[in-house]
Design an enzyme around this catalytic site. Structure first.
Site, short mmCIF file in Angstrom:
data_model
loop_
_atom_site.label_atom_id
_atom_site.label_comp_id
_atom_site.label_asym_id
_atom_site.label_seq_id
_atom_site.Cartn_x
_atom_site.Cartn_y
_atom_site.Cartn_z
N HIS A 189 3.73 14.14 5.72
CA HIS A 189 3.45 15.51 5.29
C HIS A 189 3.93 16.43 6.41
O HIS A 189 3.56 16.23 7.57
CB HIS A 189 1.95 15.71 5.04
CG HIS A 189 1.39 14.72 4.08
ND1 HIS A 189 1.63 14.79 2.72
CD2 HIS A 189 0.61 13.63 4.27
CE1 HIS A 189 1.01 13.78 2.12
NE2 HIS A 189 0.40 13.06 3.04
N CYS B 33 -1.48 -4.00 3.36
CA CYS B 33 -2.36 -5.14 3.15
C CYS B 33 -1.50 -6.40 3.26
O CYS B 33 -0.35 -6.41 2.81
CB CYS B 33 -2.98 -5.09 1.76
SG CYS B 33 -4.03 -3.67 1.50
N SER C 289 0.84 -1.20 0.00
CA SER C 289 0.00 0.00 0.00
C SER C 289 0.87 1.25 0.00
O SER C 289 1.42 1.60 -1.02
CB SER C 289 -1.02 0.03 1.14
OG SER C 289 -1.96 1.06 0.88
#
Length: 134
Positions: free
Chosen positions: A87, A102, A82
């Protein structure tokens, strides 16, 4: 143009009981603003975090925002399982971290903990969510 790659992991993210999804995310405060502006450092940080968590790196992209000496950075690592994303808002000594995987073989909490240790925040949050279909 993106090319589709075959996964080296059979039935990635799908276990005997269905889809296995694990999501670890949170926020950090009180991080050195120079670290939060250093796009190369952050890029290498997510690459190493993927390795620590037994994820298979596909690509990493880095964007700088806001300009000036306090502009933020976003780093997104695409992994076969994934993603890992950071940020930053250096002017506020603040960042968000998101690790989603996953499959049963990877350990997103290890990636998250590694990132926390390297950023050395004064305080942080950590939320773990089971996003499996079970």
């Amino acid at each position: 143009m993106l090319q589709q790659q075959e996964s080296p992991i059979p039935r990635l993210g799908v276990g005997e009981e269905g889809v296995v999804g694990r999501h670890v995310f949170g926020e950090v405060w009180g991080v050195n603003d120079k670290l939060l502006q250093d796009d190369e450092y952050l890029k290498n940080l997510v690459i190493k975090a993927a390795e620590v968590a037994n994820m298979h790196l596909v690509d990493v992209k880095v964007w700088r925002f806001g300009g000036g000496d306090k502009g933020g950075v976003s780093v997104i690592a695409l992994v076969l399982e994934s993603h890992i994303a950071i940020h930053t808002w250096p002017a506020y000594n603040y960042a968000t971290i998101d690790v989603y995987t996953c499959g049963e073989h990877s350990r997103p909490w290890d990636a998250y903990d590694y990132i926390i240790k390297q950023l050395n925040p004064k305080t942080f949050t950590k939320t773990i969510v089971d996003r499996s279909s079970k």
